[in-house]
Design a protein around this motif. Structure first.
Motif, PDB file in Angstrom:
ATOM      1  N   LEU A  49       0.834  -1.198   0.000  1.00  0.00           N
ATOM      2  CA  LEU A  49       0.000   0.000   0.000  1.00  0.00           C
ATOM      3  C   LEU A  49       0.872   1.253   0.000  1.00  0.00           C
ATOM      4  O   LEU A  49       1.917   1.305   0.668  1.00  0.00           O
ATOM      5  N   GLN A  50       0.435   2.267  -0.735  1.00  0.00           N
ATOM      6  CA  GLN A  50       1.127   3.553  -0.743  1.00  0.00           C
ATOM      7  C   GLN A  50       0.850   4.263   0.583  1.00  0.00           C
ATOM      8  O   GLN A  50      -0.299   4.570   0.908  1.00  0.00           O
ATOM      9  N   THR A  51       1.908   4.529   1.331  1.00  0.00           N
ATOM     10  CA  THR A  51       1.769   5.013   2.698  1.00  0.00           C
ATOM     11  C   THR A  51       2.587   6.265   2.909  1.00  0.00           C
ATOM     12  O   THR A  51       3.717   6.368   2.409  1.00  0.00           O
ATOM     13  N   THR A  52       2.027   7.212   3.645  1.00  0.00           N
ATOM     14  CA  THR A  52       2.711   8.448   4.007  1.00  0.00           C
ATOM     15  C   THR A  52       2.608   8.627   5.512  1.00  0.00           C
ATOM     16  O   THR A  52       1.517   8.599   6.072  1.00  0.00           O
ATOM     17  N   VAL A  53       3.755   8.798   6.168  1.00  0.00           N
ATOM     18  CA  VAL A  53       3.798   9.005   7.619  1.00  0.00           C
ATOM     19  C   VAL A  53       3.826  10.498   7.897  1.00  0.00           C
ATOM     20  O   VAL A  53       4.620  11.239   7.301  1.00  0.00           O
ATOM     21  N   ILE A  54       2.950  10.952   8.798  1.00  0.00           N
ATOM     22  CA  ILE A  54       2.910  12.355   9.192  1.00  0.00           C
ATOM     23  C   ILE A  54       2.958  12.441  10.706  1.00  0.00           C
ATOM     24  O   ILE A  54       2.677  11.472  11.412  1.00  0.00           O
ATOM     25  N   THR A  55       3.318  13.602  11.203  1.00  0.00           N
ATOM     26  CA  THR A  55       3.311  13.814  12.641  1.00  0.00           C
ATOM     27  C   THR A  55       1.879  14.065  13.117  1.00  0.00           C
ATOM     28  O   THR A  55       0.998  14.447  12.345  1.00  0.00           O
ATOM     29  N   ASP A  56       1.645  13.871  14.400  1.00  0.00           N
ATOM     30  CA  ASP A  56       0.306  14.096  14.938  1.00  0.00           C
ATOM     31  C   ASP A  56      -0.116  15.555  14.795  1.00  0.00           C
ATOM     32  O   ASP A  56      -1.299  15.852  14.570  1.00  0.00           O
ATOM     33  N   SER A  57       0.842  16.458  14.932  1.00  0.00           N
ATOM     34  CA  SER A  57       0.523  17.878  14.834  1.00  0.00           C
ATOM     35  C   SER A  57       0.181  18.313  13.414  1.00  0.00           C
ATOM     36  O   SER A  57      -0.350  19.407  13.209  1.00  0.00           O
ATOM     37  N   ALA A  58       0.463  17.459  12.413  1.00  0.00           N
ATOM     38  CA  ALA A  58       0.176  17.800  11.021  1.00  0.00           C
ATOM     39  C   ALA A  58      -1.185  17.289  10.560  1.00  0.00           C
ATOM     40  O   ALA A  58      -1.539  17.455   9.388  1.00  0.00           O
ATOM     41  N   VAL A  59      -1.957  16.689  11.460  1.00  0.00           N
ATOM     42  CA  VAL A  59      -3.250  16.113  11.058  1.00  0.00           C
ATOM     43  C   VAL A  59      -4.179  17.192  10.527  1.00  0.00           C
ATOM     44  O   VAL A  59      -4.815  17.029   9.475  1.00  0.00           O
ATOM     45  N   PHE A  60      -4.280  18.294  11.228  1.00  0.00           N
ATOM     46  CA  PHE A  60      -5.211  19.348  10.800  1.00  0.00           C
ATOM     47  C   PHE A  60      -4.771  19.957   9.474  1.00  0.00           C
ATOM     48  O   PHE A  60      -5.614  20.370   8.660  1.00  0.00           O
ATOM     49  N   ALA A  61      -3.490  19.998   9.209  1.00  0.00           N
ATOM     50  CA  ALA A  61      -2.999  20.561   7.949  1.00  0.00           C
ATOM     51  C   ALA A  61      -3.249  19.623   6.767  1.00  0.00           C
ATOM     52  O   ALA A  61      -3.415  20.079   5.635  1.00  0.00           O
ATOM     53  N   MET A  62      -3.280  18.309   7.032  1.00  0.00           N
ATOM     54  CA  MET A  62      -3.418  17.330   5.949  1.00  0.00           C
ATOM     55  C   MET A  62      -4.849  16.823   5.781  1.00  0.00           C
ATOM     56  O   MET A  62      -5.144  16.139   4.802  1.00  0.00           O
TER      57      MET A  62
END
Length: 416
Positions: A261-274
């Motif tokens: 699966l195509q996966t992208t890891v983000i920080t918890d603080s970036a949830v609202f931005a993404m």
């Protein structure tokens, strides 16, 4: 056979020391333990169901008190108590109404006798049992046993024959109760073990081509759900918030990449931005309360608020063993626990700050590491369980099928 008390105490110690974690593993082991308690219980000549209920409650109070935050344990205890009551009422209903339950037999002679008398199906008897245990509603009224399926009571042929028939019925009922309860518990254990597969079968109905799915932390249910959609030739991307401070999202991201699966890891603080790029949020849960609220890993309430702000569906995956019949405002419900500060700070990293304070036992720096969040039902779009998809407003009705109101006192006794 091993002493059941020693087995219960060993399981209690493992729960206290957090050697057993995870709702599925904990609930499955608790169900297997209670099955052993029932199998080794000697039933009296009368009140067999009451004896089984007392034995299960005695063991269940110890298990619940060992780790009150693990609501899956008390859920299983109540499910087992409900099973005992249901099987007891099923046998009582059959005995009182003189109904015959259809049984598959290899003896051809029995089939000739069955043709002479109307037979009540096992589903009808189970419907009568559920209607007796559940609060009255339109659904329970529709599930009533048709009068046409009842077998007329046999005519009296003498006091001796009636006495022999009653004693034989008591003997058969005594042997059948424990057998039926254990068979129902085997089915319960099987349902707990296969809940991931049953939930994953519904993935193709909710995930479509070229969608972007967001999740937080790590959940085996979410992993199997996403991989099942991938196996059905669905092409989509997954955003994984890392889930600080334990960073379980890193492990989930690795598993997804291994599965293709195509996966992208983000920080918890970036949830609202993404979140504006996301089509759906799919997460797991620690427990589902009777009002449709969710006790989930820390950080999910923030994700739910972001999803509501951008009108993104917030979908929760949960097996039926996570459905809790209590409400968040119940005083015996512990919504949270504080984990070790070592997950946030290295040992000795802030030791200088902790040595100063207004008193000898009052440091200036405190490290708080809560384990769970509470997501109110208004933020949840859909629940997907092993029995299908349900709205948050329907959860209380679904929970009523699994638990009896008489068994809610188990948690209160252990918490007092």
């Amino acid at each position: 056979m091993p002493d059941i008390n020693a087995t219960v105490n060993d399981f209690v110690n493992k729960l206290k020391k957090r050697k057993i974690e995870g709702s599925q593993t904990t609930s499955r082991l608790a169900a297997e333990l209670l099955r052993s308690v029932i199998s080794q219980q000697r039933l009296p000549s009368t009140n067999q169901a009451a004896a089984l209920i007392d034995a299960v409650k005695a063991a269940g109070e110890k298990l619940i008190a060992a780790n009150p935050v693990e609501l899956a344990v008390c859920n299983v205890v109540r499910r087992v108590l409900h099973i005992i009551r249901e099987e007891d009422i099923s046998l009582t209903t059959t005995a009182i109404r003189g109904l015959n339950v259809a049984v598959v037999s290899d003896d051809d002679d029995n089939n000739d006798e069955a043709d002479d008398h109307p037979v009540l199906s096992a589903a009808a008897v189970a419907a009568a049992s559920r209607s007796t245990l559940r609060p009255p509603s339109l659904q329970t009224l529709l599930e009533d046993i048709p009068v046409s399926t009842a077998v007329p009571p046999p005519s009296s042929s003498g006091g001796d024959s009636e006495g022999k028939s009653k004693s034989a019925d008591k003997s058969v009922r005594s042997r059948k109760l424990k057998h039926d309860v254990i068979e129902a518990m085997n089915q319960l254990i099987q349902d707990i073990a296969t809940c991931h597969e049953q939930i994953a079968e519904q993935a193709v109905e909710h995930i479509h081509h070229n969608e972007v799915i967001l999740t937080l932390g790590s959940s085996k249910t979410v992993l199997e759900f996403l991989c099942a959609a991938k196996e059905k030739k669905r092409s989509f991307r997954v955003f994984v918030a890392e889930g600080a401070p334990r960073y379980r999202g890193h492990a989930l991201a690795k598993e997804l990449v291994v599965r293709g699966l195509q996966t992208t890891v983000i920080t918890d603080s970036a949830v609202f931005a993404m979140i504006s790029r996301v089509n759906m949020v799919i997460v797991g849960a620690h427990a589902v309360m009777a009002n449709g609220g969710v006790i989930a890993p820390i950080g999910l309430n923030m994700v739910a608020l972001a999803a509501q702000r951008h009108a993104v569906p917030f979908v929760v995956l949960a097996g039926s063993h996570k459905l809790c019949p209590l409400y968040p405002h119940n005083p015996e419900v512990l919504l949270n626990e504080l984990r070790s500060p070592s997950e946030l700070l290295d040992f000795g990293e802030f030791s200088d700050c902790m040595d100063f304070g207004t008193g000898p036992d009052s440091p200036l720096l405190h490290v708080v590491n809560p384990a769970f969040d509470y997501v109110p039902p208004k933020l949840v779009s859909l629940f997907i369980t092993d029995t299908g998809g349900h709205n948050p407003s329907y959860m209380y009705r679904l929970i009523a099928d699994y638990y009896s109101p008489d068994d809610f006192i188990v948690q209160q006794k252990s918490g007092s």
